[in-house]
Write a protein that holds these residues in place. Sequence first.
Motif, PDB file in Angstrom:
ATOM      1  N   ILE A 313      17.549  38.494 116.028  1.00 12.69           N
ATOM      2  CA  ILE A 313      17.449  39.820 115.729  1.00 12.69           C
ATOM      3  C   ILE A 313      18.877  40.321 116.099  1.00 12.69           C
ATOM      4  N   LYS A 314      19.401  41.088 115.082  1.00  9.54           N
ATOM      5  CA  LYS A 314      20.489  41.739 115.280  1.00  9.54           C
ATOM      6  C   LYS A 314      20.212  43.332 115.263  1.00  9.54           C
ATOM      7  N   ASP A 315      20.619  44.065 116.198  1.00  2.30           N
ATOM      8  CA  ASP A 315      20.425  45.712 116.450  1.00  2.30           C
ATOM      9  C   ASP A 315      21.346  46.398 115.541  1.00  2.30           C
ATOM     10  N   ILE A 316      21.100  47.278 114.708  1.00  2.15           N
ATOM     11  CA  ILE A 316      21.773  48.158 114.232  1.00  2.15           C
ATOM     12  C   ILE A 316      21.521  49.468 114.624  1.00  2.15           C
ATOM     13  N   PRO A 317      22.659  50.245 114.913  1.00  5.05           N
ATOM     14  CA  PRO A 317      22.590  51.579 115.420  1.00  5.05           C
ATOM     15  C   PRO A 317      22.206  52.444 113.994  1.00  5.05           C
ATOM     16  N   GLY A 318      21.331  53.468 114.445  1.00  2.00           N
ATOM     17  CA  GLY A 318      21.120  54.714 113.283  1.00  2.00           C
ATOM     18  C   GLY A 318      19.718  54.515 112.832  1.00  2.00           C
ATOM     19  N   ARG A 319      19.313  55.034 111.744  1.00  2.00           N
ATOM     20  CA  ARG A 319      17.957  54.845 110.986  1.00  2.00           C
ATOM     21  C   ARG A 319      18.148  53.979 109.883  1.00  2.00           C
ATOM     22  N   HIS A 320      16.843  54.043 109.170  1.00  2.00           N
ATOM     23  CA  HIS A 320      16.618  53.015 108.216  1.00  2.00           C
ATOM     24  C   HIS A 320      17.882  52.879 107.052  1.00  2.00           C
ATOM     25  N   LEU A 321      18.317  53.924 106.707  1.00  2.00           N
ATOM     26  CA  LEU A 321      19.103  53.902 105.779  1.00  2.00           C
ATOM     27  C   LEU A 321      20.805  53.755 106.187  1.00  2.00           C
ATOM     28  N   SER A 322      20.780  53.518 107.518  1.00  2.00           N
ATOM     29  CA  SER A 322      22.080  53.205 108.204  1.00  2.00           C
ATOM     30  C   SER A 322      22.625  51.890 107.940  1.00  2.00           C
ATOM     31  N   ILE A 323      21.822  50.852 107.514  1.00  2.00           N
ATOM     32  CA  ILE A 323      22.109  49.541 107.498  1.00  2.00           C
ATOM     33  C   ILE A 323      23.066  49.322 105.970  1.00  2.00           C
ATOM     34  N   VAL A 324      22.705  50.496 105.137  1.00  2.00           N
ATOM     35  CA  VAL A 324      23.668  50.471 103.835  1.00  2.00           C
ATOM     36  C   VAL A 324      25.282  50.754 104.310  1.00  2.00           C
ATOM     37  N   TYR A 325      25.408  51.611 105.149  1.00  2.00           N
ATOM     38  CA  TYR A 325      26.816  51.733 105.526  1.00  2.00           C
ATOM     39  C   TYR A 325      27.379  50.769 106.494  1.00  2.00           C
ATOM     40  N   GLN A 326      26.706  49.780 106.817  1.00  2.68           N
ATOM     41  CA  GLN A 326      27.164  48.613 107.953  1.00  2.68           C
ATOM     42  C   GLN A 326      26.881  47.619 107.430  1.00  2.68           C
ATOM     43  N   MET A 327      26.653  47.270 106.116  1.00  2.00           N
ATOM     44  CA  MET A 327      26.195  45.904 105.492  1.00  2.00           C
ATOM     45  C   MET A 327      27.355  45.129 105.653  1.00  2.00           C
ATOM     46  N   ASP A 328      28.574  45.676 105.306  1.00  2.00           N
ATOM     47  CA  ASP A 328      29.653  44.536 105.254  1.00  2.00           C
ATOM     48  C   ASP A 328      29.908  43.757 106.535  1.00  2.00           C
ATOM     49  N   GLU A 329      29.488  44.476 107.651  1.00  2.00           N
ATOM     50  CA  GLU A 329      29.722  43.749 109.040  1.00  2.00           C
ATOM     51  C   GLU A 329      28.561  42.712 109.232  1.00  2.00           C
ATOM     52  N   VAL A 330      27.341  42.899 108.494  1.00  5.72           N
ATOM     53  CA  VAL A 330      26.202  42.180 108.605  1.00  5.72           C
ATOM     54  C   VAL A 330      26.354  40.870 107.445  1.00  5.72           C
ATOM     55  N   TRP A 331      26.903  41.292 106.349  1.00  5.20           N
ATOM     56  CA  TRP A 331      27.317  40.183 105.306  1.00  5.20           C
ATOM     57  C   TRP A 331      28.229  39.263 106.121  1.00  5.20           C
ATOM     58  N   ALA A 332      29.425  39.854 106.690  1.00  4.95           N
ATOM     59  CA  ALA A 332      30.405  39.068 107.347  1.00  4.95           C
ATOM     60  C   ALA A 332      29.618  38.033 108.344  1.00  4.95           C
ATOM     61  N   GLU A 333      28.878  38.221 109.260  1.00  5.38           N
ATOM     62  CA  GLU A 333      28.087  37.422 110.144  1.00  5.38           C
ATOM     63  C   GLU A 333      27.171  36.590 109.502  1.00  5.38           C
ATOM     64  N   PHE A 334      26.587  36.871 108.368  1.00  8.47           N
ATOM     65  CA  PHE A 334      25.570  36.142 107.791  1.00  8.47           C
ATOM     66  C   PHE A 334      26.331  35.095 106.786  1.00  8.47           C
ATOM     67  N   LEU A 335      27.235  35.282 106.469  1.00 11.07           N
ATOM     68  CA  LEU A 335      28.055  34.457 105.791  1.00 11.07           C
ATOM     69  C   LEU A 335      29.266  33.630 106.314  1.00 11.07           C
ATOM     70  N   ALA A 336      29.236  33.515 107.525  1.00 13.41           N
ATOM     71  CA  ALA A 336      30.364  33.223 108.662  1.00 13.41           C
ATOM     72  C   ALA A 336      30.851  31.922 108.247  1.00 13.41           C
ATOM     73  N   ASP A 337      29.869  30.899 107.768  1.00 13.04           N
ATOM     74  CA  ASP A 337      30.115  29.544 107.605  1.00 13.04           C
ATOM     75  C   ASP A 337      30.974  29.296 106.116  1.00 13.04           C
ATOM     76  N   GLU A 338      31.075  30.642 105.443  1.00 13.28           N
ATOM     77  CA  GLU A 338      31.508  30.335 103.992  1.00 13.28           C
ATOM     78  C   GLU A 338      33.082  30.674 104.146  1.00 13.28           C
ATOM     79  N   GLN A 339      33.811  29.917 103.148  1.00 16.02           N
ATOM     80  CA  GLN A 339      35.220  30.336 103.178  1.00 16.02           C
ATOM     81  C   GLN A 339      35.617  31.628 102.424  1.00 16.02           C
TER      82      GLN A 339
END
Length: 339
Positions: A313-339
């Motif tokens: 689990i990764k905790d995200i600050p904010g409410r349900h829609l706040s993930i939209v404004y923080q997705m770049d950080e999540v994508w970077a972690e999710f795709l960390a193995d890719e060039q």
Amino acid sequence: MFATILHHLGFMPADIGSGERLLPLRDGRTLAYAEAGNLSSKTVLLHMHGLFTVGDVSQMSLVILSKNVHFVAPTLPGWGNTSPPSPSTLYHDCITSDMTALLSHLYPDSNGSDIKLYISGGSFGTVPAQILYGAPYDKFPFGRCISDVLLFGVFSPFRYHKDYAKSMTWKYYIVAGPIPYYMPFNLVTRVIKFLLARQRGTVESVEASLREHFHRMDQAEREVFERWCERYGKTPEDKVRSMAENIVNSTSKSWEGFMLMTPLLHSDWGFRPDALDEEHSRPRVLLTTSKSDILSPMANAHYLAANYKNARIKDIPGRHLSIVYQMDEVWAEFLADEQ
């Protein structure tokens, strides 16, 4: 009223973009999809969208575009230009069949083992994402290629998560809890559809309702939203307008996607989360959640983390829609193995 109901349904529409493609399916249905990134890459990110939106690539994350990834965004059954499931076909069988057809179309020369597959889903899209993750390989052969799964604003399978309703707000309970599920003829969902349809007659009326929602943001959240818009070259007004256009377009042909929502949340997804074999449990599963998210309670993510053997689990600050404004950080972690 429209914005309030949409907020409690828990989604964040993407922008409508160009380049949608239509794939005729063997059963006579049509599957709409869009794609971006490196279209020849054998590393594929298959993304499942949420409610009141379609598969879209017009507002791509800069992180995804920086990776050597083929981003594929199908439109789910009953939304936009994708046909609803055939009456005789279960939803989970429809999803596995559609996605098998799509990936086979995009990679006709693949032997089924030379693709690295990432699967992601947001809000309602976490349901089809999990269906693909847990599907038997004879139903979804590309399941053997899955490397990682990302689920944000996650739904748990109510059929097995017996305490799912304990964390619901009363409004969410009315929309997706046991009352609408056991009500004959899907009556509650039909009433909600009627109310929503009256409020969404034009893009302008939906836009006005959405503005009311954004005006209720607190100052900190509004500043985050404005910075996010600036980074992607949009004004907040542009974003609200594009969201309104997407809402209208997602149901312009059919409301079947919405009508399927509550029955699907309570139905069999084709597997039990606690009964997956070792091979199915091999892919890593990243779950995002927030203490302030009342639409996708933390209990959902914790249930899945306890039952999927390779989940965190990764905790995200904010409410349900706040993930939209923080997705770049999540994508970077999710795709960390890719060039």
